[in-house]
Design an enzyme around this catalytic site. Structure first.
Site, PDB file in Angstrom:
ATOM      1  N   ARG A  18       0.859  -1.195   0.000  1.00  0.00           N
ATOM      2  CA  ARG A  18       0.000   0.000   0.000  1.00  0.00           C
ATOM      3  C   ARG A  18       0.891   1.240   0.000  1.00  0.00           C
ATOM      4  NH1 ARG A  18      -4.785  -0.214   4.311  1.00  0.00           N
ATOM      5  NH2 ARG A  18      -6.081   0.659   2.665  1.00  0.00           N
ATOM      6  N   ASP A  81      -0.640 -14.492   1.752  1.00  0.00           N
ATOM      7  CA  ASP A  81      -1.538 -14.347   2.899  1.00  0.00           C
ATOM      8  C   ASP A  81      -0.770 -14.908   4.088  1.00  0.00           C
ATOM      9  OD1 ASP A  81      -3.444 -14.597   4.891  1.00  0.00           O
ATOM     10  OD2 ASP A  81      -5.035 -15.242   3.524  1.00  0.00           O
ATOM     11  N   ASN A 108       5.583  -6.901   8.899  1.00  0.00           N
ATOM     12  CA  ASN A 108       4.857  -5.629   8.984  1.00  0.00           C
ATOM     13  C   ASN A 108       3.356  -5.809   8.783  1.00  0.00           C
ATOM     14  OD1 ASN A 108       4.597  -2.535   8.574  1.00  0.00           O
ATOM     15  ND2 ASN A 108       3.761  -3.398   6.686  1.00  0.00           N
ATOM     16  N   TYR A 174      -6.196  -6.621  18.990  1.00  0.00           N
ATOM     17  CA  TYR A 174      -5.001  -5.914  18.487  1.00  0.00           C
ATOM     18  C   TYR A 174      -3.960  -5.785  19.597  1.00  0.00           C
ATOM     19  CZ  TYR A 174      -2.315  -2.335  15.933  1.00  0.00           C
ATOM     20  OH  TYR A 174      -1.321  -1.632  15.277  1.00  0.00           O
ATOM     21  N   ALA A 176      -3.679  -7.539  22.387  1.00  0.00           N
ATOM     22  CA  ALA A 176      -3.145  -8.858  22.760  1.00  0.00           C
ATOM     23  C   ALA A 176      -2.153  -9.349  21.708  1.00  0.00           C
ATOM     24  CB  ALA A 176      -4.291  -9.853  22.930  1.00  0.00           C
ATOM     25  N   LYS A 178      -0.275  -7.619  19.660  1.00  0.00           N
ATOM     26  CA  LYS A 178       0.987  -6.864  19.632  1.00  0.00           C
ATOM     27  C   LYS A 178       1.824  -7.145  20.891  1.00  0.00           C
ATOM     28  CE  LYS A 178       0.385  -4.797  15.614  1.00  0.00           C
ATOM     29  NZ  LYS A 178       1.252  -5.025  14.448  1.00  0.00           N
ATOM     30  N   ILE A 207       0.338   6.844  13.376  1.00  0.00           N
ATOM     31  CA  ILE A 207       0.767   7.355  12.067  1.00  0.00           C
ATOM     32  C   ILE A 207      -0.466   7.315  11.164  1.00  0.00           C
ATOM     33  CG2 ILE A 207       2.284   7.000  10.080  1.00  0.00           C
ATOM     34  CD1 ILE A 207       4.143   5.385  11.948  1.00  0.00           C
TER      35      ILE A 207
END
Ligand SMILES: NC(=O)c1ccc[n+]([C@@H]2O[C@H](COP(=O)([O-])OP(=O)(O)OC[C@H]3O[C@@H](n4cnc5c(N)ncnc54)[C@H](O)[C@@H]3O)[C@@H](O)[C@H]2O)c1
Length: 278
Positions: A18, A81, A108, A174, A176, A178, A207
């Site tokens: 992206r 994927d 990432n 999210y 948990a 990370k 960001i």
């Protein structure tokens, strides 16, 4: 341009298809430093959790590949994927088949848009977030590490989050995932360090990427603020009075991959302007 001594290194960056994303900024930085690049992204929408609004599609990834090639870099695009072990294995193999080795893996790819009230949190949302953010990093790292062990060198960077250090509402999966990604980083660092592989995480705060924009809209509505007021509040709370930029993360990746960082292993580095410091 700093010279981090990365010329000729081979780097795979997941979720890098992206234009406005952190992944492409990392790929651009590493390409400018002379790395051979494997861009990768999901490529096609899949079900409710992976709609075209949120994911990098193959056309965009191919355009970005052309852009980097025109700048003089050696680049291939390989859709994957990261929830699927076969795709992760093929991704790493594509790097080795094309460029002869793999020196850098940047995990990432991430899903940060499935946020819900905890008591209403859907199991399917939980699974999608954990599968991409945590299992995806595990699978790509596992296959990359096999080659890196044979080379006795390599560098793995996991893009975690401020949510790896602090809790965020509506973001149980999210947060948990990370926190878990930092756990994976530490386990890999101690196990793979003796085999010549350093493993670190980077923890960005806000960001305004495509994902970041979605989060601004989500949280401003939840907190009853207009978008700009919400965003200004983030800036005002930050010691440096701004939000993060994708280049801030790309610069940290280049440093951590360089020999300048040869004694840094198992860290979860905040890149947050001083907003997060533990
Ligand atoms: N933007 C922020 O404020 C912020 C803050 C902290 C951490 N992060 C993390 O940075 C990383 C990049 O996020 P971004 O802000 O650039 O958003 P982004 O949406 O541009 O990037 C995420 C990428 O992950 C890809 N992806 C999603 N599911 C996938 C799957 N199953 N397989 C492969 N790829 C998949 C998406 O297609 C997308 O390209 C994420 O891990 C995110 O959690 C972002």
């Amino acid at each position: 341009m700093a010279n981090y001594g990365l010329q000729g290194k081979v780097a795979v960056i997941t979720g890098s298809g992206r234009k406005k994303g952190i992944g492409f900024a990392i790929a651009s930085k590493l390409a400018a430093e002379g790395c051979c690049i494997v861009l990768s992204d999901l490529g096609v929408p899949k079900g409710n959790e992976f709609s075209s609004e949120h994911i990098g599609i193959t056309d965009e990834m191919n355009q970005l590949t052309e852009e980097l090639i025109k700048s003089g870099a050696r680049v291939i695009a390989q859709p994957a994927d990261v929830r699927l072990e076969s795709d992760c294995e093929a991704l790493i193999k594509a790097a080795v088949d094309t460029f002869g080795r793999i020196d850098i893996l940047v995990n990432n790819a991430g899903v940060g848009y499935l946020m819900e009230e905890f008591t209403e949190f859907k199991e399917s949302s939980w699974d999608a977030v954990l599968d991409v953010n945590l299992k995806g990093a595990f699978l790509c790292s596992k296959h990359a590490a096999r080659y890196m062990i044979a080379q006795n060198s390599g560098c793995i960077i996991n893009i975690a989050s401020q949510a790896a250090k602090s809790g965020f509402p509506y973001a149980a999966a999210y947060t948990a995932s990370k926190h878990g990604l930092v756990g994976l980083t530490r386990s890999n660092a101690v196990e793979l360090g003796p085999k010549g592989i350093r493993v670190n995480a980077i923890c960005p705060n806000h960001i305004t990427t495509g994902l970041g924009h979605w989060q601004n809209e989500f949280f401003s509505k939840k907190f009853g603020l207009d978008y700009q007021t919400y965003l200004q509040g983030i800036k005002d709370r930050n010691p440096l009075r701004r939000t993060g930029m994708v280049e801030d993360i790309a610069n940290a990746v280049a440093f951590l991959c360089s020999d300048e960082a040869s004694y840094i292993n198992g860290e979860a580095l905040n890149v947050s302007g001083g907003e997060e410091y533990h």
